[in-house]
Write a protein that holds these residues in place. Structure first.
Motif, mmCIF file in Angstrom:
data_model
loop_
_atom_site.group_PDB
_atom_site.id
_atom_site.type_symbol
_atom_site.label_atom_id
_atom_site.label_comp_id
_atom_site.label_asym_id
_atom_site.label_seq_id
_atom_site.Cartn_x
_atom_site.Cartn_y
_atom_site.Cartn_z
ATOM 1 N N TYR A 1 7.171 5.832 7.884
ATOM 2 C CA TYR A 1 5.850 5.261 8.173
ATOM 3 C C TYR A 1 5.872 3.815 8.672
ATOM 4 O O TYR A 1 4.928 3.380 9.313
ATOM 5 C CB TYR A 1 4.953 5.334 6.930
ATOM 6 C CG TYR A 1 4.527 6.745 6.617
ATOM 7 C CD1 TYR A 1 3.572 7.388 7.384
ATOM 8 C CD2 TYR A 1 5.104 7.437 5.566
ATOM 9 C CE1 TYR A 1 3.192 8.691 7.110
ATOM 10 C CE2 TYR A 1 4.721 8.744 5.276
ATOM 11 C CZ TYR A 1 3.770 9.353 6.055
ATOM 12 O OH TYR A 1 3.400 10.645 5.782
ATOM 13 N N GLU B 1 -3.125 11.127 -1.873
ATOM 14 C CA GLU B 1 -4.264 10.232 -2.078
ATOM 15 C C GLU B 1 -4.924 9.814 -0.767
ATOM 16 O O GLU B 1 -6.121 9.586 -0.709
ATOM 17 C CB GLU B 1 -3.774 8.988 -2.833
ATOM 18 C CG GLU B 1 -4.829 8.024 -3.244
ATOM 19 C CD GLU B 1 -4.281 6.867 -4.056
ATOM 20 O OE1 GLU B 1 -5.025 5.900 -4.226
ATOM 21 O OE2 GLU B 1 -3.111 6.908 -4.507
ATOM 22 N N ARG B 2 -4.145 9.730 0.292
ATOM 23 C CA ARG B 2 -4.677 9.275 1.576
ATOM 24 C C ARG B 2 -5.176 10.474 2.386
ATOM 25 O O ARG B 2 -4.425 11.421 2.645
ATOM 26 C CB ARG B 2 -3.594 8.522 2.348
ATOM 27 C CG ARG B 2 -4.136 7.856 3.578
ATOM 28 C CD ARG B 2 -3.211 6.794 4.071
ATOM 29 N NE ARG B 2 -3.783 6.191 5.259
ATOM 30 C CZ ARG B 2 -3.114 5.461 6.097
ATOM 31 N NH1 ARG B 2 -1.845 5.186 5.877
ATOM 32 N NH2 ARG B 2 -3.690 4.958 7.155
ATOM 33 N N VAL B 3 -6.422 10.412 2.788
ATOM 34 C CA VAL B 3 -7.040 11.501 3.535
ATOM 35 C C VAL B 3 -6.324 11.695 4.875
ATOM 36 O O VAL B 3 -6.008 10.738 5.567
ATOM 37 C CB VAL B 3 -8.542 11.195 3.769
ATOM 38 C CG1 VAL B 3 -9.205 12.280 4.595
ATOM 39 C CG2 VAL B 3 -9.255 11.021 2.433
ATOM 40 N N PHE C 1 1.852 10.635 2.723
ATOM 41 C CA PHE C 1 1.952 9.183 2.722
ATOM 42 C C PHE C 1 1.991 8.661 1.293
ATOM 43 O O PHE C 1 1.193 9.030 0.450
ATOM 44 C CB PHE C 1 0.745 8.571 3.444
ATOM 45 C CG PHE C 1 0.749 7.061 3.486
ATOM 46 C CD1 PHE C 1 1.386 6.387 4.510
ATOM 47 C CD2 PHE C 1 0.126 6.324 2.499
ATOM 48 C CE1 PHE C 1 1.388 5.009 4.563
ATOM 49 C CE2 PHE C 1 0.114 4.940 2.539
ATOM 50 C CZ PHE C 1 0.748 4.283 3.567
ATOM 51 N N GLY C 2 2.942 7.783 1.029
ATOM 52 C CA GLY C 2 2.977 7.065 -0.237
ATOM 53 C C GLY C 2 4.150 7.419 -1.120
ATOM 54 O O GLY C 2 4.630 8.541 -1.148
ATOM 55 N N MET D 1 0.824 -1.201 0.000
ATOM 56 C CA MET D 1 0.000 0.000 0.000
ATOM 57 C C MET D 1 0.868 1.265 0.000
ATOM 58 O O MET D 1 0.580 2.229 -0.704
ATOM 59 C CB MET D 1 -0.935 0.006 1.208
ATOM 60 C CG MET D 1 -1.923 1.148 1.200
ATOM 61 S SD MET D 1 -3.157 1.013 2.490
ATOM 62 C CE MET D 1 -2.233 1.514 3.912
ATOM 63 N N THR E 1 0.420 3.798 -3.176
ATOM 64 C CA THR E 1 -0.362 5.003 -2.868
ATOM 65 C C THR E 1 0.416 6.241 -3.289
ATOM 66 O O THR E 1 1.607 6.373 -3.019
ATOM 67 C CB THR E 1 -0.667 5.073 -1.359
ATOM 68 O OG1 THR E 1 -1.399 3.908 -0.986
ATOM 69 C CG2 THR E 1 -1.467 6.318 -1.009
#
Length: 98
Positions: free
Chosen positions: A48, A10-12, A17-18, A2, A6
């Motif tokens: 992370y 993109e991650r709320v 992140f990603g 993930m 990602t």
């Protein structure tokens, strides 16, 4: 997996992140751009998922593996999950689409 797939933003609530592997597919795949991707993977894992120790990151293109299409890149990540002393490997083949 993930974390690698990602894209940042993109991650709320966690905009940084990603790695966003798909975003890098539009770059010329030379040693310099692959180094940028590898560095991004290392930074993201360290921040992370600090319980993972990255052992090796390798990239394969059509030049390295003729079974890959000209618009594909394969990433092989070998890692160790420190609390469990468990080694594993993640292999992702990503295709650039138009």
């Amino acid at each position: 997996k993930m974390l690698i797939l990602t894209s940042p933003g993109e991650r709320v609530m966690v905009p940084d992140f990603g790695v966003g592997l798909h975003n890098f597919l539009f770059m010329n795949m030379g040693n310099d751009s692959l180094s940028v991707v590898a560095q991004r993977i290392k930074e993201q894992v360290e921040f992370y998922i600090s319980v993972i120790n990255l052992e090796e990151i390798r990239f394969f293109t059509n030049d390295d593996d003729p079974t890959l299409q000209i618009n594909e890149v394969r990433v092989s990540i070998q890692y160790n999950i420190l609390p469990f002393n468990t080694r594993d490997q993640l292999i992702i083949t990503s295709t650039m689409t138009n």
